[in-house]
Design a protein around this motif. Structure first.
Motif, PDB file in Angstrom:
ATOM      1  N   PRO A  34      -1.147  -0.695  -7.634  1.00 22.66           N
ATOM      2  CA  PRO A  34      -2.352  -0.172  -8.287  1.00 22.66           C
ATOM      3  C   PRO A  34      -2.407  -0.430  -9.794  1.00 22.66           C
ATOM      4  N   ASP A  35      -1.235  -0.531 -10.451  1.00 20.76           N
ATOM      5  CA  ASP A  35      -1.238  -0.790 -11.897  1.00 20.76           C
ATOM      6  C   ASP A  35      -1.293  -2.287 -12.221  1.00 20.76           C
ATOM      7  N   GLY A  36      -1.373  -3.138 -11.186  1.00 19.79           N
ATOM      8  CA  GLY A  36      -1.509  -4.578 -11.385  1.00 19.79           C
ATOM      9  C   GLY A  36      -0.219  -5.361 -11.368  1.00 19.79           C
ATOM     10  N   THR A  37       0.919  -4.691 -11.259  1.00 14.71           N
ATOM     11  CA  THR A  37       2.195  -5.403 -11.225  1.00 14.71           C
ATOM     12  C   THR A  37       2.491  -5.895  -9.812  1.00 14.71           C
ATOM     13  N   LEU A  38       3.346  -6.899  -9.716  1.00 11.61           N
ATOM     14  CA  LEU A  38       3.775  -7.407  -8.410  1.00 11.61           C
ATOM     15  C   LEU A  38       4.979  -6.600  -7.948  1.00 11.61           C
ATOM     16  N   VAL A  39       4.917  -6.101  -6.727  1.00 11.62           N
ATOM     17  CA  VAL A  39       6.006  -5.303  -6.162  1.00 11.62           C
ATOM     18  C   VAL A  39       6.311  -5.807  -4.761  1.00 11.62           C
ATOM     19  N   PRO A  40       7.565  -5.672  -4.310  1.00 12.53           N
ATOM     20  CA  PRO A  40       7.880  -6.040  -2.918  1.00 12.53           C
ATOM     21  C   PRO A  40       7.154  -5.094  -1.967  1.00 12.53           C
ATOM     22  N   PRO A  41       6.742  -5.585  -0.809  1.00 21.93           N
ATOM     23  CA  PRO A  41       6.044  -4.704   0.133  1.00 21.93           C
ATOM     24  C   PRO A  41       6.977  -3.623   0.683  1.00 21.93           C
ATOM     25  N   THR A  42       6.427  -2.467   0.925  1.00 20.09           N
ATOM     26  CA  THR A  42       7.195  -1.389   1.534  1.00 20.09           C
ATOM     27  C   THR A  42       6.936  -1.390   3.034  1.00 20.09           C
ATOM     28  N   GLU A  43       7.856  -0.812   3.791  1.00 22.76           N
ATOM     29  CA  GLU A  43       7.710  -0.778   5.243  1.00 22.76           C
ATOM     30  C   GLU A  43       6.447  -0.004   5.612  1.00 22.76           C
ATOM     31  N   GLY A  44       5.632  -0.607   6.464  1.00 19.49           N
ATOM     32  CA  GLY A  44       4.394   0.033   6.908  1.00 19.49           C
ATOM     33  C   GLY A  44       3.216  -0.181   5.966  1.00 19.49           C
ATOM     34  N   SER A  45       3.399  -0.950   4.913  1.00 17.93           N
ATOM     35  CA  SER A  45       2.317  -1.195   3.964  1.00 17.93           C
ATOM     36  C   SER A  45       1.212  -2.020   4.605  1.00 17.93           C
ATOM     37  N   THR A  46      -0.024  -1.692   4.283  1.00 19.38           N
ATOM     38  CA  THR A  46      -1.171  -2.445   4.817  1.00 19.38           C
ATOM     39  C   THR A  46      -1.819  -3.320   3.756  1.00 19.38           C
ATOM     40  N   ARG A  47      -1.274  -3.312   2.553  1.00 19.90           N
ATOM     41  CA  ARG A  47      -1.825  -4.169   1.500  1.00 19.90           C
ATOM     42  C   ARG A  47      -1.544  -5.638   1.821  1.00 19.90           C
ATOM     43  N   PRO A  48      -2.467  -6.530   1.485  1.00 23.43           N
ATOM     44  CA  PRO A  48      -2.221  -7.955   1.748  1.00 23.43           C
ATOM     45  C   PRO A  48      -1.163  -8.514   0.798  1.00 23.43           C
ATOM     46  N   THR A  49      -0.440  -9.500   1.285  1.00 20.99           N
ATOM     47  CA  THR A  49       0.524 -10.205   0.436  1.00 20.99           C
ATOM     48  C   THR A  49      -0.249 -11.072  -0.534  1.00 20.99           C
ATOM     49  N   SER A  50       0.018 -10.898  -1.818  1.00 25.37           N
ATOM     50  CA  SER A  50      -0.731 -11.656  -2.807  1.00 25.37           C
ATOM     51  C   SER A  50       0.035 -12.861  -3.331  1.00 25.37           C
ATOM     52  N   MET A  51       1.358 -12.864  -3.141  1.00 28.28           N
ATOM     53  CA  MET A  51       2.146 -13.991  -3.645  1.00 28.28           C
ATOM     54  C   MET A  51       3.431 -14.109  -2.820  1.00 28.28           C
ATOM     55  N   THR A  52       3.792 -15.333  -2.478  1.00 27.66           N
ATOM     56  CA  THR A  52       5.047 -15.611  -1.791  1.00 27.66           C
ATOM     57  C   THR A  52       5.867 -16.547  -2.659  1.00 27.66           C
TER      58      THR A  52
END
Length: 69
Positions: A34-52
């Protein structure tokens, strides 16, 4: 594969193990927090992957000597 070559009549002998550098062995996915930083996905997250990001990594491989009969 060594077993398949031996079944075809080739003389296959294990000579040891070694390490190889694979250019894309480590794969990391990141989401935008939400603050705009890149973070590793958490288990069960529904947010789309923005960078690999892919990084090099070591892999242990077996070495064989192959002789034609």
């Amino acid at each position: 594969m060594p077993d398949q070559l031996a079944a075809l009549g080739y003389a296959v002998m294990k000579t040891g193990t070694t390490e190889r550098i694979l250019p894309h062995a480590i794969r990391q996915k990141f989401e935008i927090a939400p603050d705009g930083t890149l973070v590793p996905p958490t288990e069960g997250s529904t947010r789309p992957t923005s960078m690999t990001v892919t990084n090099a990594g070591l892999a242990v491989v077996e070495q064989f000597d192959l002789r034609v009969p």
